[in-house]
Each structure stands twice: as C-alpha cells, then as structure tokens.
Scaffold this motif. Structure first.
Motif, short mmCIF file in Angstrom:
data_model
loop_
_atom_site.label_atom_id
_atom_site.label_comp_id
_atom_site.label_asym_id
_atom_site.label_seq_id
_atom_site.Cartn_x
_atom_site.Cartn_y
_atom_site.Cartn_z
N VAL A 124 0.87 -1.18 0.00
CA VAL A 124 0.00 0.00 0.00
C VAL A 124 0.90 1.23 0.00
O VAL A 124 1.84 1.31 0.79
CB VAL A 124 -0.92 0.01 1.24
CG1 VAL A 124 -1.77 1.28 1.27
CG2 VAL A 124 -1.80 -1.23 1.26
N GLU A 125 0.62 2.17 -0.89
CA GLU A 125 1.42 3.39 -1.00
C GLU A 125 0.52 4.61 -1.11
O GLU A 125 -0.57 4.52 -1.66
CB GLU A 125 2.34 3.32 -2.22
CG GLU A 125 3.37 2.21 -2.12
CD GLU A 125 4.05 1.93 -3.43
OE1 GLU A 125 5.23 2.31 -3.55
OE2 GLU A 125 3.40 1.35 -4.32
N VAL A 126 1.01 5.71 -0.57
CA VAL A 126 0.33 6.99 -0.71
C VAL A 126 1.24 7.89 -1.52
O VAL A 126 2.41 8.07 -1.20
CB VAL A 126 0.04 7.63 0.66
CG1 VAL A 126 -0.60 9.00 0.49
CG2 VAL A 126 -0.85 6.72 1.50
N PHE A 127 0.69 8.44 -2.61
CA PHE A 127 1.38 9.39 -3.47
C PHE A 127 0.69 10.74 -3.30
O PHE A 127 -0.53 10.80 -3.12
CB PHE A 127 1.30 8.95 -4.94
CG PHE A 127 2.04 7.68 -5.22
CD1 PHE A 127 3.32 7.71 -5.75
CD2 PHE A 127 1.46 6.45 -4.97
CE1 PHE A 127 4.01 6.54 -6.02
CE2 PHE A 127 2.14 5.27 -5.23
CZ PHE A 127 3.42 5.32 -5.76
N ALA A 128 1.45 11.82 -3.34
CA ALA A 128 0.85 13.14 -3.21
C ALA A 128 1.73 14.20 -3.86
O ALA A 128 2.92 13.99 -4.06
CB ALA A 128 0.63 13.48 -1.74
#
Length: 101
Positions: free
Chosen positions: A56-60
């Motif tokens: 699971v990854e969060v990109f911003a």
C-alpha cells in the motif's frame, strides 16, 4: 501522512479482490507510477505492507495537494484505491494507550 491513515488504506487494500487487476483502475506498476508523476506531480509519501503480500502506498503532490492511495498486487499490477485533494503532511506524536484524545 499519519499511521492511522495508512492503516485505513491498508484496510481498503484488504477489501480489494484479486479480480480488481482486471478493472480499468489497475495497470502495470511502472506505468501507473509514471502517470501519477507526469500527470499529477505526485511522488510517494508513505509505504506499508498489507495482507497477502500487497504493498500500500500513498502518493501526493505538495504543489497541487492531490493524493492517491494505491495497492500493488504480488503479480505487479498496481490499483488505485482512493484519490482526492488537500493533502497535508502531519507529524503527530502518538497518544499514550488508555488516555482519552
């Protein structure tokens, strides 16, 4: 990104069936990452492991405030789980167990 938010993203990834790779919101990891970077200016902000060897990854983007949560399946397919606006990086100290917020 808080640990709680990453935990919620992981929970969402657990609910994502293997068949999701066949849906339109999934693609080869490299292609999805390039699109997030080139079209939205998003870079990886956090990463964690979920059940069944899913990442699971969060990109911003700090400039636009857009964000995307992805899950990568063991077969290399990356799927978009959620996206939105107004991303903020938080640095909160954990609350002691048993103490009200």
């Amino acid at each position: 990104m808080s640990i709680r938010t990453l935990a919620l993203a992981a929970a969402a990834a657990l609910a994502l069936p293997q068949a999701a790779a066949a849906q339109q919101n999934c693609g080869p990891r490299v292609a999805v990452m390039e699109r997030l970077q080139n079209h939205y200016g998003e870079t990886r902000q956090s990463i964690g492991m979920a059940a069944q060897n899913r990442v699971v990854e969060v990109f911003a983007s700090g400039e636009t405030g857009t964000w995307t949560i992805t899950v990568t399946l063991p077969n290399g397919m990356m799927c978009l789980v959620a996206s939105g606006q107004s991303f903020e990086t938080l640095s909160e100290a954990p609350k002691p167990a048993g103490k009200p917020s």
